[in-house]
Design a protein around this motif. Structure first.
Motif, PDB file in Angstrom:
ATOM      1  N   THR A   2      49.908  28.891  72.338  1.00  0.00           N
ATOM      2  CA  THR A   2      50.448  29.479  71.103  1.00  0.00           C
ATOM      3  C   THR A   2      51.883  29.951  71.260  1.00  0.00           C
ATOM      4  O   THR A   2      52.420  30.614  70.378  1.00  0.00           O
ATOM      5  N   GLU A   3      52.513  29.622  72.375  1.00  0.00           N
ATOM      6  CA  GLU A   3      53.903  30.011  72.568  1.00  0.00           C
ATOM      7  C   GLU A   3      54.766  29.406  71.466  1.00  0.00           C
ATOM      8  O   GLU A   3      54.724  28.199  71.199  1.00  0.00           O
ATOM      9  N   GLY A   4      55.514  30.233  70.800  1.00  0.00           N
ATOM     10  CA  GLY A   4      56.347  29.760  69.704  1.00  0.00           C
ATOM     11  C   GLY A   4      55.633  29.684  68.379  1.00  0.00           C
ATOM     12  O   GLY A   4      56.217  29.270  67.367  1.00  0.00           O
ATOM     13  N   ASN A   5      54.357  30.062  68.345  1.00  0.00           N
ATOM     14  CA  ASN A   5      53.586  30.020  67.096  1.00  0.00           C
ATOM     15  C   ASN A   5      52.831  31.341  66.964  1.00  0.00           C
ATOM     16  O   ASN A   5      51.622  31.419  67.233  1.00  0.00           O
ATOM     17  N   PRO A   6      53.516  32.407  66.568  1.00  0.00           N
ATOM     18  CA  PRO A   6      52.879  33.730  66.521  1.00  0.00           C
ATOM     19  C   PRO A   6      51.710  33.808  65.554  1.00  0.00           C
ATOM     20  O   PRO A   6      50.762  34.561  65.789  1.00  0.00           O
ATOM     21  N   GLU A   7      51.748  33.034  64.464  1.00  0.00           N
ATOM     22  CA  GLU A   7      50.648  33.075  63.504  1.00  0.00           C
ATOM     23  C   GLU A   7      49.385  32.479  64.110  1.00  0.00           C
ATOM     24  O   GLU A   7      48.280  33.021  63.962  1.00  0.00           O
ATOM     25  N   LEU A   8      49.499  31.359  64.810  1.00  0.00           N
ATOM     26  CA  LEU A   8      48.339  30.772  65.481  1.00  0.00           C
ATOM     27  C   LEU A   8      47.800  31.727  66.531  1.00  0.00           C
ATOM     28  O   LEU A   8      46.588  31.898  66.672  1.00  0.00           O
ATOM     29  N   ARG A   9      48.700  32.388  67.263  1.00  0.00           N
ATOM     30  CA  ARG A   9      48.270  33.337  68.288  1.00  0.00           C
ATOM     31  C   ARG A   9      47.491  34.490  67.661  1.00  0.00           C
ATOM     32  O   ARG A   9      46.441  34.901  68.162  1.00  0.00           O
ATOM     33  N   ARG A  10      48.007  35.019  66.552  1.00  0.00           N
ATOM     34  CA  ARG A  10      47.342  36.131  65.880  1.00  0.00           C
ATOM     35  C   ARG A  10      45.943  35.726  65.418  1.00  0.00           C
ATOM     36  O   ARG A  10      44.972  36.451  65.645  1.00  0.00           O
ATOM     37  N   ARG A  11      45.824  34.550  64.802  1.00  0.00           N
ATOM     38  CA  ARG A  11      44.524  34.105  64.287  1.00  0.00           C
ATOM     39  C   ARG A  11      43.561  33.811  65.434  1.00  0.00           C
ATOM     40  O   ARG A  11      42.357  34.063  65.326  1.00  0.00           O
ATOM     41  N   ALA A  12      44.073  33.265  66.536  1.00  0.00           N
ATOM     42  CA  ALA A  12      43.208  32.973  67.680  1.00  0.00           C
ATOM     43  C   ALA A  12      42.644  34.258  68.274  1.00  0.00           C
ATOM     44  O   ALA A  12      41.466  34.327  68.644  1.00  0.00           O
ATOM     45  N   PHE A  13      43.471  35.306  68.362  1.00  0.00           N
ATOM     46  CA  PHE A  13      42.990  36.583  68.880  1.00  0.00           C
ATOM     47  C   PHE A  13      41.974  37.221  67.924  1.00  0.00           C
ATOM     48  O   PHE A  13      40.988  37.826  68.365  1.00  0.00           O
ATOM     49  N   ILE A  14      42.199  37.083  66.625  1.00  0.00           N
ATOM     50  CA  ILE A  14      41.228  37.599  65.662  1.00  0.00           C
ATOM     51  C   ILE A  14      39.903  36.857  65.817  1.00  0.00           C
ATOM     52  O   ILE A  14      38.824  37.461  65.838  1.00  0.00           O
ATOM     53  N   GLY A  15      39.985  35.520  65.938  1.00  0.00           N
ATOM     54  CA  GLY A  15      38.768  34.732  66.120  1.00  0.00           C
ATOM     55  C   GLY A  15      38.047  35.087  67.397  1.00  0.00           C
ATOM     56  O   GLY A  15      36.804  35.179  67.432  1.00  0.00           O
ATOM     57  N   LEU A  16      38.789  35.318  68.462  1.00  0.00           N
ATOM     58  CA  LEU A  16      38.186  35.707  69.736  1.00  0.00           C
ATOM     59  C   LEU A  16      37.446  37.035  69.606  1.00  0.00           C
ATOM     60  O   LEU A  16      36.297  37.163  70.059  1.00  0.00           O
ATOM     61  N   ARG A  17      38.080  38.006  68.980  1.00  0.00           N
ATOM     62  CA  ARG A  17      37.436  39.313  68.825  1.00  0.00           C
ATOM     63  C   ARG A  17      36.201  39.207  67.943  1.00  0.00           C
ATOM     64  O   ARG A  17      35.161  39.824  68.232  1.00  0.00           O
ATOM     65  N   ARG A  18      36.277  38.439  66.883  1.00  0.00           N
ATOM     66  CA  ARG A  18      35.108  38.245  66.011  1.00  0.00           C
ATOM     67  C   ARG A  18      33.960  37.617  66.797  1.00  0.00           C
ATOM     68  O   ARG A  18      32.802  38.026  66.657  1.00  0.00           O
ATOM     69  N   ALA A  43      40.955  29.995  66.342  1.00  0.00           N
ATOM     70  CA  ALA A  43      41.793  30.366  65.205  1.00  0.00           C
ATOM     71  C   ALA A  43      41.096  30.025  63.896  1.00  0.00           C
ATOM     72  O   ALA A  43      41.143  30.798  62.934  1.00  0.00           O
ATOM     73  N   ALA A  44      40.423  28.892  63.857  1.00  0.00           N
ATOM     74  CA  ALA A  44      39.691  28.512  62.652  1.00  0.00           C
ATOM     75  C   ALA A  44      38.532  29.463  62.384  1.00  0.00           C
ATOM     76  O   ALA A  44      38.217  29.782  61.225  1.00  0.00           O
ATOM     77  N   PHE A  45      37.896  29.959  63.449  1.00  0.00           N
ATOM     78  CA  PHE A  45      36.783  30.897  63.288  1.00  0.00           C
ATOM     79  C   PHE A  45      37.237  32.187  62.618  1.00  0.00           C
ATOM     80  O   PHE A  45      36.468  32.838  61.896  1.00  0.00           O
ATOM     81  N   ALA A  46      38.493  32.562  62.810  1.00  0.00           N
ATOM     82  CA  ALA A  46      39.023  33.781  62.185  1.00  0.00           C
ATOM     83  C   ALA A  46      38.958  33.707  60.670  1.00  0.00           C
ATOM     84  O   ALA A  46      38.878  34.745  59.990  1.00  0.00           O
ATOM     85  N   ASP A  47      38.991  32.500  60.113  1.00  0.00           N
ATOM     86  CA  ASP A  47      39.014  32.328  58.659  1.00  0.00           C
ATOM     87  C   ASP A  47      37.644  32.027  58.061  1.00  0.00           C
ATOM     88  O   ASP A  47      37.518  31.868  56.853  1.00  0.00           O
ATOM     89  N   MET A  48      36.619  31.920  58.896  1.00  0.00           N
ATOM     90  CA  MET A  48      35.284  31.587  58.390  1.00  0.00           C
ATOM     91  C   MET A  48      34.626  32.813  57.775  1.00  0.00           C
ATOM     92  O   MET A  48      34.791  33.939  58.253  1.00  0.00           O
ATOM     93  N   GLU A  49      33.860  32.588  56.747  1.00  0.00           N
ATOM     94  CA  GLU A  49      33.159  33.672  56.067  1.00  0.00           C
ATOM     95  C   GLU A  49      32.038  34.205  56.949  1.00  0.00           C
ATOM     96  O   GLU A  49      31.263  33.442  57.535  1.00  0.00           O
ATOM     97  N   ASP A  50      31.939  35.524  57.034  1.00  0.00           N
ATOM     98  CA  ASP A  50      30.873  36.144  57.816  1.00  0.00           C
ATOM     99  C   ASP A  50      29.506  35.662  57.334  1.00  0.00           C
ATOM    100  O   ASP A  50      29.220  35.660  56.138  1.00  0.00           O
ATOM    101  N   GLY A  51      28.659  35.264  58.279  1.00  0.00           N
ATOM    102  CA  GLY A  51      27.305  34.853  57.947  1.00  0.00           C
ATOM    103  C   GLY A  51      27.181  33.464  57.375  1.00  0.00           C
ATOM    104  O   GLY A  51      26.069  33.023  57.061  1.00  0.00           O
TER     105      GLY A  51
END
Length: 362
Positions: free
Chosen positions: A37-53, A240-248
């Motif tokens: 994700t170097e050079g792509n802060p938005e992808l990095r942010r979404r990937a970390f959100i997906g990881l935490r989820r 990163a895609a998992f960050a945008d998936m609806e819960d459940g």
């Protein structure tokens, strides 16, 4: 009395979040995430959100375990169908990752589909190697584990092997009478792998071998590292895609089920790892007819039963060119895991394979 397991609806009972601090190994995953994700802060942010989820999401409770039919050392054979007089169909998973990929969830279970269709379906669970199994190579997984399980059945079975399980199943079929054999995304001709992938695997093994030899086993984390190295960009993109998936949602539940499976599993015995990396990946012993099991060289020409090879033209883990050439050949256009549990698996693999099994007595 019907002893087949009853499915649990995913909305009924939920357990705790992911039992491990996955993905495993987490430090390597984080290193890949940062690099990709170097050079792509938005992808990095979404990937970390997906990881935490992923790490904190609650999981459905697993369905009841199917009954055990036979055991050989750490390996067990469990039954999904009922003995209806037809040939048992033994599904043999890879030694890498748990067997649950063939029974992942209520909606993604090849085994439960086969049982519901009328097959006497069984599944091999290789179990966890003990401290005394360091010297158990791939050959002894056939002779000391798989063949005793087959011998416990009342009649010759049909074997269905997935990934490395198909490689082992082919050896078993050359040593024990079976009605038929099918392999799914199974490696046999290892020079069918791209040279770059074989070199990546060789580098990984050369770096890990001495430690694995001292341990007596190959940790799951070593194997997972190899899978990630084949396509690091996809590894991060799916989180990163998992960050945008609806819960459940079905999509979110499917992602978690696959990732939990991919991040779990026992180690390989050291000898099995050595055989896999030194003799098969590097030496192509199976493809060249130099793999010896029970004192016999394993040659596909020695098969004396109907055989089917299912391969995928889009499989990165086991390329189509690496699959065995058998009596029948089916080519799918789904990935290594998607072909057995994806949304199209029912129509493209489960149902056609079920019909093939019926035509051969299963």
């Amino acid at each position: 009395m019907d002893s087949s397991p009853k499915p649990v609806h995913p909305a009924i009972a939920y357990g705790d979040a992911a039992p491990q601090h996955g993905p495993r190994p987490l430090p390597l995953f984080l290193n890949i995430l940062w690099r990709e994700t170097e050079g792509n802060p938005e992808l990095r942010r979404r990937a970390f959100i997906g990881l935490r989820r992923y790490q904190h999401a609650r999981r459905p409770s697993p369905p009841p375990a199917p009954p055990v039919m036979a055991q050989a050392g750490a390996a067990r054979m469990v039954r999904y169908g009922v003995d209806n007089g037809r040939a048992p169909v033994i599904f043999i998973p890879s030694l890498i990752n748990p067997p649950q990929v063939l029974d992942l969830s209520e909606r993604a279970s090849m085994l439960r589909h086969m049982a519901a269709t009328g097959h006497n379906a069984c599944l091999v669970d290789w179990g966890t190697p003990s401290a005394h199994d360091a010297a158990m190579g791939l050959d002894r997984h056939v002779t000391d584990r798989l063949l005793p399980l087959i011998a416990a059945l009342p009649r010759p079975p049909i074997l269905v092997g997935y990934c490395l399980g198909g490689t082992l199943a082919l050896a078993a079929a050359m040593l024990h009478p079976v009605r038929a054999i099918a392999t799914i995304a199974s490696p046999w001709t290892f020079d069918g792998f791209p040279d770059a992938d074989r070199q990546e695997i060789a580098t990984l093994w050369n770096g890990a071998r001495s430690l694995c030899e001292r341990l007596g086993y190959v940790p799951m984390e070593v194997l997972q590292s190899g899978f990630w190295a084949m396509d690091p960009a996809r590894t991060i993109a799916k989180y990163a895609a998992f960050a945008d998936m609806e819960d459940g949602s079905d999509q979110a539940r499917a992602f978690m089920a696959v990732e939990d499976w991919a991040n779990a599993g026992p180690p390989l015995s050291f000898a099995a790892g050595r055989d896999l990396f030194d003799h098969l990946y590097a030496g192509n012993a199976t493809g060249e007819g130099r793999w010896s099991v029970a004192g016999r060289m394993m040659d596909l020409a020695a098969l004396r039963c109907p055989s089917l090879s299912v391969r995928s033209t889009t499989d990165r883990i086991v390329p189509a060119n690496a699959a065995p050439d058998l009596d029948e050949d089916w080519q799918l256009h789904l990935g290594h895991v998607g072909m057995v549990i994806g949304r199209k698996a029912h129509e493209t693999l489960w149902s056609p394979l079920s019909r093939w099994l019926f035509t051969h007595g299963g």
